[in-house]
Design a protein around this motif. Sequence first.
Motif: not given
Ligand code: CA
Length: 226
Positions: A7-8, A51, A53, A101
Amino acid sequence: MRILVVEDDVTLRAQLVRAIGEAGHTVEAAADGRDGHYLGEVEDFDAVVLDLGLPQVDGLTVLRRWRTAGRNMPVLILTARSAWQEKVAGIDAGADDYLAKPFQMEELLARVRALLRRRGEHASVVWKCGAIELDTRQTRVLLQGRPLTLTSHEFKLLSLLMQRKGEVLSRTELAEHIYPYDSERDSNTIEVFVGRLRKKLPAGSIETVRGLGYRLVDPGCGDVGA
Ligand code: CA
């Protein structure tokens, strides 16, 4: 169990690591698709929260690469809200579950538990082995109905032995599940932890298989209410 979080978003990543860690698991985290892909390729995980993205390499590509390479650990993808195309693409790429999300951490933990159950072929959240009962929701262990106090290392050892009941687990394998990826994994310390755990369990519960490792031997293993 050992869980990978990719996850970024710094805040969400920290929340995931904390919540999954508090649920009694060993957590590794990666902040982009390249690092995440690498960890999932070279390390064994019992489940992954991915995630979609992500910087460097997007989550779908990461997932496809793992599956193409034969990595079959359960993967829960995190998708943007209402982007149903993402969910479809993710499932087609080999995701086992998805969560849009924003989500409630409790729901994420429940879905991770479900993935781990499927992996261990457990139908219930409470695992039982003779007099030992492990509640995967509460990081709690009962012995003959009474709460058993375990350290976090002991809990992780016991849950892996129970999840893979009857299988011989090597010291290296157990060490991988207890220690984070970047730490010094001394498999000799596993003997110490197994020794301590043994003292808390009924005699003969953990068998040493010479030269190979350990296994949980109680024949009365099964799920509660399964
Ligand atoms: Ca993301």
